[in-house]
Design a protein around this motif. Structure first.
Motif, PDB file in Angstrom:
ATOM      1  N   ILE A 267       0.836  -1.204   0.000  1.00  0.00           N
ATOM      2  CA  ILE A 267       0.000   0.000   0.000  1.00  0.00           C
ATOM      3  C   ILE A 267       0.871   1.255   0.000  1.00  0.00           C
ATOM      4  CG2 ILE A 267      -1.576   1.378   1.424  1.00  0.00           C
ATOM      5  CD1 ILE A 267      -3.043  -0.747  -0.103  1.00  0.00           C
ATOM      6  N   GLN A 268       1.988   1.224   0.710  1.00  0.00           N
ATOM      7  CA  GLN A 268       2.904   2.363   0.675  1.00  0.00           C
ATOM      8  C   GLN A 268       3.450   2.575  -0.728  1.00  0.00           C
ATOM      9  OE1 GLN A 268       3.450   4.655   3.066  1.00  0.00           O
ATOM     10  NE2 GLN A 268       1.822   3.544   4.157  1.00  0.00           N
ATOM     11  N   LYS A 269       3.707   1.478  -1.422  1.00  0.00           N
ATOM     12  CA  LYS A 269       4.147   1.592  -2.820  1.00  0.00           C
ATOM     13  C   LYS A 269       3.028   2.187  -3.674  1.00  0.00           C
ATOM     14  CE  LYS A 269       6.008  -0.954  -6.787  1.00  0.00           C
ATOM     15  NZ  LYS A 269       5.149  -0.252  -7.752  1.00  0.00           N
ATOM     16  N   LEU A 270       1.788   1.755  -3.417  1.00  0.00           N
ATOM     17  CA  LEU A 270       0.652   2.305  -4.152  1.00  0.00           C
ATOM     18  C   LEU A 270       0.535   3.806  -3.925  1.00  0.00           C
ATOM     19  CD1 LEU A 270      -1.937   1.982  -5.846  1.00  0.00           C
ATOM     20  CD2 LEU A 270      -3.152   1.429  -3.721  1.00  0.00           C
ATOM     21  N   ILE A 271       0.723   4.251  -2.695  1.00  0.00           N
ATOM     22  CA  ILE A 271       0.650   5.681  -2.383  1.00  0.00           C
ATOM     23  C   ILE A 271       1.678   6.469  -3.197  1.00  0.00           C
ATOM     24  CG2 ILE A 271       1.092   7.388  -0.565  1.00  0.00           C
ATOM     25  CD1 ILE A 271      -0.167   5.404   1.415  1.00  0.00           C
ATOM     26  N   GLN A 272       2.902   5.978  -3.232  1.00  0.00           N
ATOM     27  CA  GLN A 272       3.948   6.662  -4.001  1.00  0.00           C
ATOM     28  C   GLN A 272       3.639   6.630  -5.491  1.00  0.00           C
ATOM     29  OE1 GLN A 272       6.219   8.485  -2.454  1.00  0.00           O
ATOM     30  NE2 GLN A 272       5.217   7.758  -0.569  1.00  0.00           N
ATOM     31  N   TYR A 287      -8.488  19.365  -9.972  1.00  0.00           N
ATOM     32  CA  TYR A 287      -8.672  18.766  -8.649  1.00  0.00           C
ATOM     33  C   TYR A 287      -7.326  18.476  -8.027  1.00  0.00           C
ATOM     34  CZ  TYR A 287      -8.242  14.762 -11.833  1.00  0.00           C
ATOM     35  OH  TYR A 287      -7.829  13.901 -12.824  1.00  0.00           O
ATOM     36  N   GLN A 288      -7.348  18.175  -6.731  1.00  0.00           N
ATOM     37  CA  GLN A 288      -6.141  17.795  -6.006  1.00  0.00           C
ATOM     38  C   GLN A 288      -6.288  16.367  -5.480  1.00  0.00           C
ATOM     39  OE1 GLN A 288      -3.194  19.582  -5.668  1.00  0.00           O
ATOM     40  NE2 GLN A 288      -4.217  20.838  -7.226  1.00  0.00           N
ATOM     41  N   LEU A 289      -5.175  15.680  -5.421  1.00  0.00           N
ATOM     42  CA  LEU A 289      -5.163  14.313  -4.924  1.00  0.00           C
ATOM     43  C   LEU A 289      -4.932  14.311  -3.411  1.00  0.00           C
ATOM     44  CD1 LEU A 289      -5.064  11.220  -5.597  1.00  0.00           C
ATOM     45  CD2 LEU A 289      -2.583  11.482  -5.809  1.00  0.00           C
ATOM     46  N   ASP A 290      -5.797  13.628  -2.686  1.00  0.00           N
ATOM     47  CA  ASP A 290      -5.668  13.522  -1.229  1.00  0.00           C
ATOM     48  C   ASP A 290      -5.510  12.044  -0.853  1.00  0.00           C
ATOM     49  OD1 ASP A 290      -5.781  13.685   1.507  1.00  0.00           O
ATOM     50  OD2 ASP A 290      -7.943  14.047   1.602  1.00  0.00           O
ATOM     51  N   ILE A 291      -4.336  11.689  -0.307  1.00  0.00           N
ATOM     52  CA  ILE A 291      -4.084  10.301   0.117  1.00  0.00           C
ATOM     53  C   ILE A 291      -3.745  10.286   1.605  1.00  0.00           C
ATOM     54  CG2 ILE A 291      -3.063   8.142  -0.697  1.00  0.00           C
ATOM     55  CD1 ILE A 291      -1.787   9.579  -2.945  1.00  0.00           C
ATOM     56  N   SER A 292      -4.234  11.260   2.335  1.00  0.00           N
ATOM     57  CA  SER A 292      -3.879  11.362   3.754  1.00  0.00           C
ATOM     58  C   SER A 292      -4.556  10.301   4.616  1.00  0.00           C
ATOM     59  CB  SER A 292      -4.244  12.759   4.281  1.00  0.00           C
ATOM     60  OG  SER A 292      -5.640  13.006   4.129  1.00  0.00           O
ATOM     61  N   ASN A 293      -5.646   9.712   4.089  1.00  0.00           N
ATOM     62  CA  ASN A 293      -6.388   8.713   4.871  1.00  0.00           C
ATOM     63  C   ASN A 293      -6.225   7.326   4.240  1.00  0.00           C
ATOM     64  OD1 ASN A 293      -8.094   7.504   6.722  1.00  0.00           O
ATOM     65  ND2 ASN A 293      -9.946   8.031   5.578  1.00  0.00           N
ATOM     66  N   LEU A 294      -4.978   6.908   4.085  1.00  0.00           N
ATOM     67  CA  LEU A 294      -4.701   5.588   3.519  1.00  0.00           C
ATOM     68  C   LEU A 294      -3.376   5.079   4.065  1.00  0.00           C
ATOM     69  CD1 LEU A 294      -5.418   3.319   1.484  1.00  0.00           C
ATOM     70  CD2 LEU A 294      -4.109   4.591  -0.236  1.00  0.00           C
ATOM     71  N   GLY A 295      -3.374   3.800   4.488  1.00  0.00           N
ATOM     72  CA  GLY A 295      -2.113   3.208   4.889  1.00  0.00           C
ATOM     73  C   GLY A 295      -2.153   2.329   6.123  1.00  0.00           C
ATOM     74  N   ASP A 296      -3.169   2.507   6.997  1.00  0.00           N
ATOM     75  CA  ASP A 296      -3.219   1.745   8.251  1.00  0.00           C
ATOM     76  C   ASP A 296      -4.056   0.475   8.169  1.00  0.00           C
ATOM     77  OD1 ASP A 296      -1.606   3.583   9.565  1.00  0.00           O
ATOM     78  OD2 ASP A 296      -3.318   4.848  10.104  1.00  0.00           O
ATOM     79  N   GLY A 297      -4.902   0.389   7.148  1.00  0.00           N
ATOM     80  CA  GLY A 297      -5.756  -0.783   7.019  1.00  0.00           C
ATOM     81  C   GLY A 297      -7.037  -0.716   7.821  1.00  0.00           C
ATOM     82  N   LYS A 298      -7.469   0.498   8.195  1.00  0.00           N
ATOM     83  CA  LYS A 298      -8.711   0.647   8.956  1.00  0.00           C
ATOM     84  C   LYS A 298      -9.907   0.654   7.997  1.00  0.00           C
ATOM     85  CE  LYS A 298      -6.417   3.458  12.501  1.00  0.00           C
ATOM     86  NZ  LYS A 298      -6.350   4.797  13.145  1.00  0.00           N
TER      87      LYS A 298
END
Length: 416
Positions: A267-272, A287-298
């Protein structure tokens, strides 16, 4: 490390052999065929299927046997309760309704499946809230509990059918009220996977071959879509290898202990990759890309496209389940009030249906329009994770999110 490699090599060897055999005999076995690929399996479609199976007068022709088995396997607390024995004894008198209106409480909701029975001067009601995909609506379970209370039933029970959460959210019913209902034997939480034993019992008792095969197909559908099991034969083969020796069991546990960490690293690779894809190929002015709520698996982690010209909602790629599973893509608002006050909310679904004919577009209280992203199974299938590893997933996500933005924007859905 050698033990791990030996286990993996043996699993690959066995599964490759099984795939070869399946390919050779595919015409005879048809392993990928399932009746439910051609049946409406949205919330209402599944409710109708389950309601007919539970109905003593249902088209299956097995009278009350399926309903009796449902109570025995899925609702043991009712089956063993003294104050429900009259219902059990007269179960063939049960009427089964779909989309029953909450007329007594005046809330204009619809109970997905409602069972009613009168026996020995006692009235019984069972409401099944079927939640295969969508999230709970505001005070939904509370309203159903109030409706059953207001009907002055002698005994009633509320069932929450959902694979991914053990209980409904506070958004739907207060936890203290839920505890009180549970203590009074008026509430049960069921998962779709809990239905498997019931359906298998129905197969044993069923006296019609066509109905028995339908039950088998329904079991396969539940295993695939709610349990992530694509092929039971493949699972059996892998389990046999895992249990062959002490070393294999030890290696299997070590692999399982590291699986969630592997997913988080991917998932960290996906974020990058998403950041790089957005920076290289997409218009930052739209638009702007927001990925601040991704990475913990919640639960409900997201990737969002946020338009500076429209701040009521956003294009959203969201995992509906924890540990990065069951992604959906659509337009999402922050609150129900925003949905209700936005004049073009209904037009969003129409616009997507007209332009994405290959997608099954749905809506829910916070989502005026959305669809389930493919691949859907990220829990037990390797397909999505291999796409991330190979750098393909970020491109697919961004391409579909941008397409949705362009469709909605081009159809004037952001106006007003």
């Amino acid at each position: 490390m050698e033990k791990l490699q030996n286990l993996l090599n043996e699993v690959i060897k066995k599964t490759d052999a099984l795939k070869t055999a399946q390919a050779l005999y595919s015409r005879q076995l048809a392993p990928k065929f399932n009746t439910f690929d051609y049946i409406n399996t949205d919330e209402l479609g599944l409710s109708r299927i389950l309601a007919d199976l539970l109905n003593p007068k249902g088209s299956h022709g097995q009278q009350e046997s399926f309903l009796r088995l449902f109570i025995e396997h899925c609702l043991p607390n009712l089956n063993q309760a003294a104050n429900w024995q009259s219902f059990i004894d007269h179960i063939k008198k049960t009427n089964v309704l779909v989309e029953e209106t909450t007329w007594k409480s005046g809330t204009s909701r619809r109970m997905d499946i409602y069972l009613e029975c009168k026996a020995d001067g006692t009235s019984y009601g069972i409401c099944i809230e079927n939640k295969p995909y969508a999230s709970d609506q505001f005070k939904q379970l509370q309203d159903y509990a109030n409706e059953l209370t207001n009907r002055n039933l002698s005994r009633w029970h509320l069932i929450y059918l959902n694979e991914y959460t053990d209980t409904p959210s506070e958004h739907s019913i207060n936890s203290k009220e839920l505890q009180a209902l549970t203590a009074k034997n008026q509430f049960s939480a069921l998962k779709f996977s809990d239905l498997i034993d019931w359906l298998k019992a129905c197969q044993v008792e069923c006296q019609n071959n066509s109905v028995t095969e339908f039950l088998a197909q329904l079991i396969k559908f539940i295993q695939k879509h709610f349990m992530g099991i694509e092929d039971m034969n493949m699972d059996k083969t892998v389990l046999e290898v895992m249990q062959q020796s002490d070393e294999n069991i030890e290696a299997s546990i070590q692999i399982a202990n590291n699986l969630n960490e592997l997913k988080k690293q991917l998932i960290q690779k996906l974020i990058q990759d998403l950041k790089a894809e957005f920076s290289k190929n997409y218009d930052k002015g739209s638009y702007q890309l927001d990925i601040s709520n991704l990475g913990d698996g919640k639960n409900y982690e997201q990737v969002n496209l946020i338009s500076p010209s429209f701040n009521n909602g956003y294009i959203c790629f969201e995992f509906q389940s924890a540990n990065f599973d069951r992604p959906c893509l659509g337009f999402k608002f922050n609150t129900r009030a925003e949905v209700n006050s936005f004049i073009n909310a209904e037009n969003m679904k129409t616009a997507l249906e007209n332009n994405l004919s290959n997608k099954k577009i749905w809506k829910s209280p916070l989502w005026p329009a959305g669809y389930y992203f493919s691949p859907q199974d990220w829990r037990s299938s390797s397909k999505a994770w291999l796409m991330i590893r190979d750098g393909e997933m970020a491109s697919k996500i961004m391409k579909e999110m941008d397409a949705m933005f362009q469709i909605l924007n081009g159809n004037g859905c952001f106006n007003g």
